[in-house]
Design an enzyme around this catalytic site. Structure first.
Site: not given
Ligand code: GLU
Length: 482
Positions: A240-241
């Site tokens: 996930s960013k």
């Protein structure tokens, strides 16, 4: 009968930094397209979400793909096309689905649907199916999901996946203002662009039965579907960013080589089938088969990527290595002025560095002592190597020998001189060279010391040893007074 050539597509939404997962999808599509002379991969920028799109993200996508070797200079590449340019097509298709009875207008508000439902998870209840509403303000267009039976998605990677129609609501394909939803626009574009293979992330598997129903409602055979496994981090959580380094650009900035990145990304869910892992694109591409992609999650192992990158760096020719390092050594990114950078000195030291760095960015801390006026200040290194008393004594002994004009200024005699200086104080070479290294380079670790001293030259080495001695003496004085 000749087969229709493969037409894959890569269809990113320009809503953020280009993700390594997107890069993997693009590469898988690209490998397939390149396997046929007439094969194509279409780049389609899905830019219909005007609120979240930004032109710089689109530019970022094109730049990132070019870095990976995917771009207009290859005849297998087509585009970029922009989804927003297809708006008329989207509306026309929506209209035709309405006219053929496969879609109907609905004026229910979300609240009304919820009031009618005991279980809000069930979704839309089909209230407007048979009300015969015409288009009008506040009326969305819904697809009429056939009653009974499942839709079976034949996924090249996952096999047959069944979706019961009872669990698929009559989904909205166009909003009240006529604008299409993702499920529709994406299908219309794939139809218009003659796409034969849809290879994309697993998160889209749940959209696929809806999209297949749309293809069927348009009386077209759906494309080959293939949903790629999710990419997970060390904790087995989806990348996930917020948590993970996912932007391809960050890897590029740190000094990962495009060819190492390409090689590593190709192995996220796929393998060439033998034990080889390090393999250039030209050898991997012909071996790639969608059906060989694994359906279980793929671990993005940054350590392994680093190891790959180190191998690719070591395989570069000497000149090529120098060229690849240049962006870190000159211009904005370099911690010194361009005038301070001496190409010949760098060329001399480059082979020593090439065998040591895993990413190109690491070149800077390895060679900065050559181009900065004074070595970097690193307190940890200083405190570790510059022990009161013995550190100073060692530097004094080295200074006396280095200053002797009879000492030839070359790695071997410098090593012998340092060894001798250490021996006079009862120090082994390892302990003897630590204060010299920190005085001259600022750090406890780095390139082979005596080659470094040779390159830096007698004058600068003596100046740095002298400066370190001054600092040590001042420290000792302070300690004595305090
Ligand atoms: N724009 C969609 C995305 O970026 C594309 C999905 C697809 O490949 O069909 O997730």
């Amino acid at each position: 009968m000749t087969e229709t050539p493969i037409r894959t597509r890569f269809a990113p939404s320009p809503t953020g930094m280009f993700h390594v997962g997107g890069a993997r999808s693009a590469l898988f599509n690209w490998a397939l397209a390149q396997q046929q002379a007439e094969g194509r991969m279409v780049l389609r920028i899905e830019d219909t979400d005007a609120a979240r799109n930004r032109p710089e993200w689109t530019e970022g996508i094109i730049r990132a793909l070019a870095w990976l070797g995917i771009g207009a200079d290859d005849p297998h590449f087509e585009g970029p096309h922009f989804q927003s340019e297809q708006a008329d097509q989207h509306r026309e298709t929506a209209r035709s689905l309405y006219e053929s009875g496969r879609a109907y207008y609905c004026d229910c508000t979300r609240e009304q649907v919820q009031e009618r439902r005991d279980n809000p998870n069930l979704g839309y209840d089909g209230f407007c199916r048979d009300r015969g509403l015409e288009a009008g303000p506040g009326r969305a267009l819904r697809f009429r999901v056939p009653e009974g039976g499942p839709t079976v998605v034949d996924d090249r990677i996952r096999g047959r996946v069944e979706f019961e129609h009872a669990a698929i609501e009559d989904f909205v394909i166009a909003r009240a203002d006529g604008s299409p939803l993702f499920v529709l626009a994406n299908v219309v574009d794939d139809v218009e662009m003659g796409i034969t293979h849809v290879i994309r992330g697993e998160e889209h598997l749940s959209n696929t039965p809806k999209q297949q129903l749309l293809w069927e409602a348009l009386e077209l055979a759906p494309p080959v579907w293939a949903h790629l496994p999710v990419i997970v981090n060390e904790q087995r959580k989806k990348l996930s960013k917020r948590r993970d380094k996912v932007a391809l650009e960050s890897y590029q900035e740190e000094g990962y080589l495009a060819e190492a990145m390409v090689n590593y990304l190709m192995l996220l869910g796929w393998a060439p089938g033998d034990d080889r892992e390090i393999m250039p694109w030209s050898q991997m591409q012909p071996l790639f088969r969608v059906a060989d992609v694994n359906s279980s999650s793929a671990f993005f192992d940054e350590k392994k990527l680093r190891a790959f990158n180190g191998e690719y760096i070591r395989a570069l020719g000497a000149d090529e290595f120098v060229e690849r390092c240049r962006p870190w050594l000159t211009g904005e990114a370099a911690p010194w002025d361009d005038a301070a950078f001496d190409e010949d000195v760098f060329r001399a030291v480059a082979p020593l560095a090439q065998s040591r760095v895993a990413v190109l960015g690491e070149i800077v801390p390895n060679v900065d002592f050559l181009f900065l006026d004074t070595p970097v200040e690193d307190d940890r290194s200083w405190n570790k190597a510059m022990k009161p008393g013995v550190g100073r004594e060692m530097l004094e002994a080295a200074q006396a020998r280095f200053a002797d004009p009879g000492l030839a200024w070359a790695a071997e005699p410098l090593k012998a001189a340092t060894e001798e200086a250490g021996a006079s104080l009862g120090l082994k070479l390892g302990k003897a060279q630590a204060p010299v290294r920190v005085a001259v380079t600022g750090r406890t670790v780095g390139l082979p010391l005596f080659e470094s001293l040779e390159l830096l030259g007698r004058e600068r080495v003596l100046a740095r040893v002298g400066a370190a001695l001054e600092r040590l003496r001042a420290q000792e004085k302070e300690t004595a007074q305090g």
